[in-house]
Enzyme design. Structure first.
Site, short mmCIF file in Angstrom:
data_model
loop_
_atom_site.label_atom_id
_atom_site.label_comp_id
_atom_site.label_asym_id
_atom_site.label_seq_id
_atom_site.Cartn_x
_atom_site.Cartn_y
_atom_site.Cartn_z
N SER A 1 -5.10 0.17 16.10
CA SER A 1 -4.85 1.61 16.09
C SER A 1 -5.58 2.32 14.96
O SER A 1 -6.12 3.41 15.16
CB SER A 1 -3.35 1.94 16.08
OG SER A 1 -2.66 1.11 15.24
N ASP B 1 0.80 -1.24 0.00
CA ASP B 1 0.00 0.00 0.00
C ASP B 1 0.83 1.27 0.00
O ASP B 1 0.37 2.31 -0.46
CB ASP B 1 -1.06 0.02 1.12
CG ASP B 1 -0.51 0.02 2.53
OD1 ASP B 1 0.70 -0.25 2.71
OD2 ASP B 1 -1.30 0.29 3.46
N ASP C 1 -5.17 0.13 6.25
CA ASP C 1 -5.89 -0.21 7.48
C ASP C 1 -7.03 0.77 7.74
O ASP C 1 -8.16 0.38 8.04
CB ASP C 1 -4.94 -0.20 8.68
CG ASP C 1 -3.75 -1.11 8.47
OD1 ASP C 1 -3.78 -1.89 7.50
OD2 ASP C 1 -2.80 -1.05 9.27
N SER D 1 -5.21 -4.16 13.17
CA SER D 1 -5.51 -2.73 13.05
C SER D 1 -6.32 -2.12 14.19
O SER D 1 -7.26 -1.36 13.95
CB SER D 1 -6.22 -2.43 11.72
OG SER D 1 -5.36 -2.70 10.69
N GLY E 1 -1.70 -5.07 19.13
CA GLY E 1 -0.45 -5.62 18.62
C GLY E 1 -0.63 -6.91 17.84
O GLY E 1 0.33 -7.63 17.60
N TYR F 1 9.28 -1.35 10.07
CA TYR F 1 8.32 -0.96 9.03
C TYR F 1 8.85 0.26 8.29
O TYR F 1 8.91 0.30 7.06
CB TYR F 1 6.98 -0.66 9.69
CG TYR F 1 5.87 -0.36 8.71
CD1 TYR F 1 4.99 -1.35 8.32
CD2 TYR F 1 5.69 0.92 8.18
CE1 TYR F 1 3.95 -1.09 7.43
CE2 TYR F 1 4.67 1.19 7.29
CZ TYR F 1 3.80 0.19 6.92
OH TYR F 1 2.79 0.47 6.04
N GLY G 1 -1.89 -7.11 14.75
CA GLY G 1 -1.86 -6.91 13.30
C GLY G 1 -3.25 -6.87 12.69
O GLY G 1 -3.41 -7.06 11.48
C1 GLA Z 1 0.47 -2.12 8.47
C2 GLA Z 1 0.24 -0.75 7.85
C3 GLA Z 1 -0.47 -0.86 6.50
C4 GLA Z 1 0.20 -1.87 5.59
C5 GLA Z 1 0.46 -3.18 6.33
C6 GLA Z 1 1.26 -4.16 5.52
O1 GLA Z 1 -0.74 -2.71 8.83
O2 GLA Z 1 -0.50 0.07 8.71
O3 GLA Z 1 -0.53 0.41 5.90
O4 GLA Z 1 1.37 -1.37 5.04
O5 GLA Z 1 1.14 -2.98 7.56
O6 GLA Z 1 0.57 -4.56 4.38
#
Ligand code: GLA
Length: 401
Positions: free
Chosen positions: A140, A46, A185, A138, A134, A235, A136
């Site tokens: 946040s 993204d 996200d 989303s 934490g 990241y 993954g």
């Molecule tokens: C996190 C980021 C997203 C995306 C993913 C990986 O969730 O917030 O924007 O980059 O990692 O796909």
């Protein structure tokens, strides 16, 4: 045995929140919800101008909120220290090192003001989320989108669309919190649609909704319980590596993102990268985008087997080329691949821990959870948690009586 973790119902959650809200803030309030998301394929594409394919979940973050008549901002969360109140002010919209989770909502208030939407007064907001932090999924982003929704609805910012809730949330995360995330996200949390996944071109924000309810299989999320601690720093490093790769490639071919390259075009220009790490990072971004296009086509044709195969290839690329997995998550994926009824399985989200997403045939789901749980415990001494994903709607107000 029930299929996976059973979450409290919305009614129960709102009931608990109401009694705390009344004790903490008092007065009348409105109720809102923004979901978490699971990404089916298109990982770390993204911020590379590529495609993603997430669905919003039926669990996420709730808020009860009311506007105030002064400039105070009072925030509390049932998830944190039993709803202890943080007191801030519209005159102090800056990042606080010791602010923890409150930096996310404060960042959204800041983003509203920064984009010319002056907040006429402060707010009281009580949050509760049932997305494991934490993991993954989303938590946040849902907190950001939810806060944007609260502000839009309480203050009547009619110019703010659902898409704007996503971009304002991303702005808060990038420029206030300091995590250079892409748009996926927040977009999924704001724009989700029941029973659908969103096929999104992150370069143009052009989207298509694709039905994602499978006849004889379900989306099963497995939480490794490993928190993605490194996520933010690593990241940002991955993102910088991809930008470096674009810079080098553009000396031989004019591109502004890796998402513009087909795999064939990439093969022709890749030698200019020289550095082995950059080559692997860029190869992931390019091939993952190609897999996402292919997976979307396969799904539209009802070819779930091909979709699953591409999910597996996505994992290998994230594990080996992009190096955003970890031993626990790799174990869960590799063991899942061996189990009957598993159509595809991969890491989902930012990585360095968190969850896997698998498509599993209905009659094999119980066995999938039992065997994986047992093996994971034996190997790492950890408990895996399972959630059956039920693609849900994006952020919305909840009518309460
Ligand atoms: C996190 C980021 C997203 C995306 C993913 C990986 O969730 O917030 O924007 O980059 O990692 O796909």
């Amino acid at each position: 045995m029930s299929l996976g973790t059973v979450f409290k119902s919305q009614k129960e959650i709102l009931g608990e929140m109401k009694s705390v809200y009344e004790k903490t803030f008092g007065g009348s309030y409105r109720a809102f919800f923004a979901p978490g998301r699971v990404n089916m394929i298109g990982e770390h594409t993204d911020y590379n101008g590529g495609h993603v394919f997430p669905c919003a979940l039926s669990f996420g973050t709730y808020a009860l909120a009311a506007k105030r008549d002064d400039r105070k901002v009072r925030l509390a969360s049932l998830n944190i220290r039993g709803g202890e109140v943080f007191e801030g002010s519209l005159d102090d919209l800056v990042y606080h090192e010791d602010g923890g989770w409150t930096n996310y909502p404060m960042g959204v208030l800041w983003a509203f003001e920064e984009t010319g939407r002056k907040l006429p007064s402060g707010v009281d907001i009580l949050y509760f989320g049932n997305i494991p932090a934490g993991s993954g999924l989303s938590s946040s982003a849902s907190l950001e989108v939810l806060t944007g929704l609260v502000l839009r609805e309480l203050f009547g910012f009619e110019d703010v669309s659902q898409e704007d809730l996503a971009t304002l949330g991303q702005m808060a995360e990038n420029q206030f919190v300091g995590m250079n995330c892409g748009i996926m996200d927040q977009y999924a949390s704001a724009m989700g649609q029941k029973d659908h996944a969103i096929y999104l071109d992150t370069n143009t924000l052009k989207k298509e909704y694709a039905p994602f309810v499978l006849k004889d299989a379900k989306i099963v999320i497995t939480n490794s319980g490993v928190k993605h601690q490194l996520a933010s720093s690593e990241y940002n490093t991955r993102r910088a590596e991809c930008e470096k790769a674009v810079e080098k490639i553009s000396s031989v071919k004019p591109v502004s993102t890796l998402g513009e390259l087909t795999t064939k075009e990439f093969e022709k220009v890749k030698d200019v990268l020289k550095d082995e790490t950059l080559l692997r990072r860029a190869r992931h971004a390019v091939t993952e985008n190609a897999r996402t296009l292919e997976a979307y086509d396969a799904l539209l044709k009802g070819d779930v087997e091909t979709f699953g195969k591409l999910m597996n290839e996505s994992h290998t690329s994230l594990e080996k080329d992009y190096e955003v997995s970890c031993p626990e998550v790799d174990f869960l994926v590799h063991e899942a691949w061996k189990l009957p009824g598993v159509i595809g399985s991969r890491i989902t989200g930012g990585g360095f821990g968190g969850c896997t997403v698998s498509i599993v045939k209905n009659e094999h789901i119980e066995n999938f959870m039992e065997v994986l749980q047992k093996k994971y415990k034996e190997k790492f001494g950890l408990d895996a948690e399972f959630y059956i994903a039920d693609p849900g709607d994006g952020a919305h107000e909840i009518r309460i009586d």
